[in-house]
Design a protein around this motif. Sequence first.
Motif, short mmCIF file in Angstrom:
data_model
loop_
_atom_site.label_atom_id
_atom_site.label_comp_id
_atom_site.label_asym_id
_atom_site.label_seq_id
_atom_site.Cartn_x
_atom_site.Cartn_y
_atom_site.Cartn_z
N ARG B 317 47.66 32.74 43.74
CA ARG B 317 47.82 32.98 42.30
C ARG B 317 49.21 33.50 42.00
NH1 ARG B 317 44.12 36.86 42.21
NH2 ARG B 317 42.48 35.32 42.35
N LEU B 318 49.70 33.19 40.80
CA LEU B 318 50.97 33.77 40.37
C LEU B 318 50.71 35.08 39.63
CD1 LEU B 318 52.61 30.53 39.15
CD2 LEU B 318 53.74 32.10 40.66
N ARG B 319 51.78 35.85 39.48
CA ARG B 319 51.64 37.11 38.76
C ARG B 319 51.85 36.84 37.28
NH1 ARG B 319 56.27 40.37 39.68
NH2 ARG B 319 56.14 39.77 41.85
N GLY C 42 50.07 49.31 30.08
CA GLY C 42 49.88 47.87 30.09
C GLY C 42 49.41 47.44 31.46
N GLU C 43 50.23 46.63 32.13
CA GLU C 43 49.88 46.24 33.49
C GLU C 43 50.72 46.98 34.52
OE1 GLU C 43 48.78 42.81 35.06
OE2 GLU C 43 47.50 42.20 33.42
N GLU C 132 44.06 38.24 48.67
CA GLU C 132 44.50 39.13 47.61
C GLU C 132 45.58 38.50 46.76
OE1 GLU C 132 45.13 42.30 50.22
OE2 GLU C 132 42.99 42.66 50.18
N LEU C 133 46.37 37.63 47.37
CA LEU C 133 47.36 36.90 46.58
C LEU C 133 46.70 35.86 45.70
CD1 LEU C 133 50.16 36.35 49.20
CD2 LEU C 133 50.43 37.50 47.05
N ALA C 360 48.56 43.27 39.60
CA ALA C 360 48.39 42.16 40.53
C ALA C 360 49.10 42.45 41.84
CB ALA C 360 48.93 40.87 39.91
N ASP C 361 50.22 43.20 41.77
CA ASP C 361 50.92 43.54 43.00
C ASP C 361 50.22 44.65 43.75
OD1 ASP C 361 52.89 41.72 42.50
OD2 ASP C 361 54.06 43.12 41.30
N LEU C 362 49.49 45.48 43.02
CA LEU C 362 48.85 46.63 43.65
C LEU C 362 47.99 46.19 44.82
CD1 LEU C 362 47.20 49.57 41.89
CD2 LEU C 362 45.87 48.35 43.53
#
Lengths: 181, 401, 378, 186
Positions: B317-319, C42-43, C132-133, C360-362
């Motif tokens: 997935r992309l961010r 936010g995110e 997770e990605l 999303a990076d977390l």
Amino acid sequence: MTPSGLEQSTAFTVIWWVVAAMSVIAATLVVRLKDVLRAALALVGVFISVVFLFFMLNAELLAVAQLLIYGGAISILIIFAVLLTRDVHEGSPSNALQVPAFLLSAGLLAVMTFVINNTDWKLLSAARLAPAAQERAAEVFANSTPWLAGLLMRQFVLPFEVASVLLLAAVIGALALLREE
Amino acid sequence: MILAGNSLYRNIYGFFVGLLPDGLSWLGLVITGLILAFVFVNALMIFVAGVVYLERRVLGRFQSRLGPNRVGPFGALQPIADLLKMVFKEDVVPAAADKLVFAAAPIVMVVPALAMMAVIPYGKNTFVTDLNVGILFAIAITSVSSLGIFMAGWGSANRFATLGAMRGVAMLVSYEVPMLLSLVGVLLLGGTLSLVGVVDAQRIPFILLQPLGFLVFLIAATAEMNRAPFDIVEADSEIVAGYHTEYSGVKWGVFQLAEYGAMIVSAAVLVTVFLSGWQNPFVPQGWPQVLPSQLWFLLKVGLVLFLLIWVRATIPRLRIDQIMGFAWKILFPLALLNLVVTAVEVQLVPNPNTWQLWVLVAINLAVAVGAVVGFGAAFGRRRTNPTASVTLVSLQAEVVR
Amino acid sequence: MTNLQQHPEPPAELEAEPVVVNLGPQHPSTHGVFRLRVIMDGETIQDVEPIFGYLHRGTEKLAEERSYTQVVTLTDRLDYTAAMSNNLAYVLAVEKLAGIEVPERGMYLRVIAAELQRIAAHLIFVGFSLDELGAFHTPLLYGFRERERILDLFEMLCGARITVSYMRPGGVHQDAPVDFWPALDRFLADMPHYLDELQGLIAENEIVVARTKGLAVLLAAKAINCSMSGPVLRASGVAWDLRKQDPYDVYGRMQFDIPVGANGDTYDRLLVRLYEARQSLRIVAQARKEIPGGPVRTQAPFFIRPPVGEAYGHVEAPKGELGFYLVSQGGISPYRCKIRSPSFINLTALKEMLVGYKVADLVVIFGSIDVNMGEVDR
Amino acid sequence: MTYGAGIAKGLMVTMRNLFRKPTTVQYPEERLPQHPRFRGEDFVWYEERCTGCASCAKYCPLGIIKIVTSPSGTQTQEGEKYRLEVFDIDIARCMFCGLCVEACPYDALHMGSGFERGRYARNDLTIHIDELKSAPKRPSTWFRPQLEAKGYDPFSGETVPWQGVSRASKNDPTKEEMDSRWVERQ
């Protein structure tokens, strides 16, 4: 399409009135609902019912533009604005100006009804048009999209482009204002 | 409008009008509408069931698994078993939820997929209505689904759901722009906004004349249907299930119906616009056809769906910021480039003969490859050599103590 | 959302209210029951507060109630993806404490088992990282498919796949069966292709690169200050590997290289592990070639009574330095057992690595540290 | 190299796997081959070999083996062997580490080779002495090198009698020999 008699059929009229009533009810809800989010959703309901009205009036391009711009983008914009509200559930209390507001809108309604009733609408069915002009009008109404395109892109291309430049300037201006140092 | 052309609606309407007395012709209108609505809602359900089964099986095989294979022959009744499970599940509504919005969201989600079915030509003379702004309508109606996502996310009163809704709304609104722009080239070539007309306009599939437009539309459509690698709306590893975290039972099922329905219908639009719709790609129109046109349409849609499943099985997935940047910085200019090139071509060669057509194909292909490579070089990171970022160090074993 | 958040008074100036999200303890990507209290704008992550202890089973206290041999079974359950390494670290400590010698063949078998376990653990890591990605389980299932072959080998060695309890103070409990060696040879022949395939799937994928390159850079000095170890430290550019720095068993005789990252970002942490798996294959192949005959175990009594004293045995576990600190007062069970678990210590740098990134990076950054809650909470 | 080559490479990898044989094993119908050393759930216990010394119970890290014996004179080998009244293994808590088997000095207790002893009630998970007695004797070769040397495979369905599981180099004495040895010691 040439008027196929469909527009005159009972079912068509009934559906038209149902959709019209829906739009009026939704519009009333926009004003009356306390919950801001629900009011916004009711507003989207108004937009969508107007889409149906446009479709039934053979104005497909207008209908789709309404759907694309109001049903999609503007409704999202409004909802984002709602999200900035601190109190969503009780954010729209009835205020003291209820009566004057009602009078004002009633007056507006009266004026509009008056104007609509007294305008000399060039109706297809009316015999006031010459037969050749009536044929051409029927042709235009049967497939209005190319005609609109011609108008926008040929006849009124300068105002159209000026408007787009204006909008672009507005977007850039908004970005410049928002941009942090 | 709805009675134009040789449409299904007109044929069925004509049948009922013949049966009914003159004064009741409006009843024929209503009955026809109801019949078609019934047929199409159920057809969508059946196709969604089929696609869900197909996806689970194919994904399983991609992942070295078997996929569902227990219910019925080859597990083909698995979707029905799933449906039964969903129906009998408890329908949980969070206490803090906005009940009305929560309940209405799945319905709003499912509307676009159903509405889009009305304008797609499924085969020769097999369409409900030939809307003269069909392509625009198909794009416009998808924007309603972002409303459904927002309602679900907000109504759930769940942080993960709200996050998913925010992501979804931002992404869906952004991707509509390149999606529409990528179609303008097709409109210039075909000279029509009607989905029925655009099939007839394709002497050769527009994917050859519009490779760049096809690429942009495919990517934007993938984003619009929340499929991998753009599935940030329900990114399961990040925000649990996104906007439908709190949904269960039939409501959840309706969400799945809406998602897979949108997937099928978007693939159908893609096929209609770029892959010459129901036309046989090998035998030109007018020659004797072996397979019915509807079957060709199904085959092509199946091909696109397989591509989507394949991509889902492979790509991460992309961010969110990458997705937005991709839409505005890469897809948007690419679509504009495609539009400009096509406009010039249409001006220069308004009615190409056969060899001119193939020259145009070659030019457009070159433009597409050049644009992709150029943008890749300009915006992409330098191609990373894995060996460059990890080095092997030889150490002599030593005793510290 | 407003009715969920109890703010006594609205902030003075108009600014976005930070949102508090509890990731976990039941969350798909927290590798067990780990809870992260994330404060977001936010995110974007503003602050995180890790909360753990949901899987605390009192391993250290339980060890004080068990005899030295019985504790081996407890160590299986620390990092349940790397039971062999845990066994090894513990028995090394006991051997040091009680002065037990290990026969050569036993040491070689232990090295083979521990390195196979490292490959298995890294396969799991790579699979879950990609999950997770956002890759839809495909690399995960490929990783599990290949790990299965390693578990089959473990089943041949000791009859169990996950909770192996293979090692004993003084060696391993049992020699490998005859059919183990051909199976190992087949595995050694096949595995490089599998690793190539896995690397082809992820290492050059533009999306993986875009998601992980330059993400959560952990500088070498910071990593050392946070007392990190294992692949996370090596990805930051420090060539520190206990198999080289303090060679236990027969690692001193093995020829292998240490993969070291250049940037210390998430991408390096991903790749270092893939490369380490290849080095482990090298070690296993060497050990398989050099393994001598003879006994596999010094017959230590079941109830070992080490002399009064203390010992610290440590190994390079797949996740970092795993150490057992044992204190003996002459009894049949340790007076005190302290476990230095790499997962727990590696969490030290979590906050520094997370703040400023997106949700999303977390999960990706947290996953790249490769913690195992069985080990963190003990 | 062009942008997107890495993704194309990944797509090729998954495509290759699409045409590979799936790894999934359809469990109840087909089973993976298992190694004879597999440590299974149903313990194999040879009553004839057991002296009731309770080493297994002592070695168990969880203490889940319950043994009750009585020094009854009804047995032939009075004094050498206790009569076992209770031999309960609570496999609900068992972690199959095999220390009990490692501990048994008489090769009387073996790991089993099954793995399908799921029950609906927790209490049913305890293996009682009657079940141990009547269970088919298919011991795992875990920590029993003598079985491995014979090439015995519990998954072939073959059972091993109590005389065949000894680690001792010479043959086990028969019952008559043991009786006479007892008599001679008197």
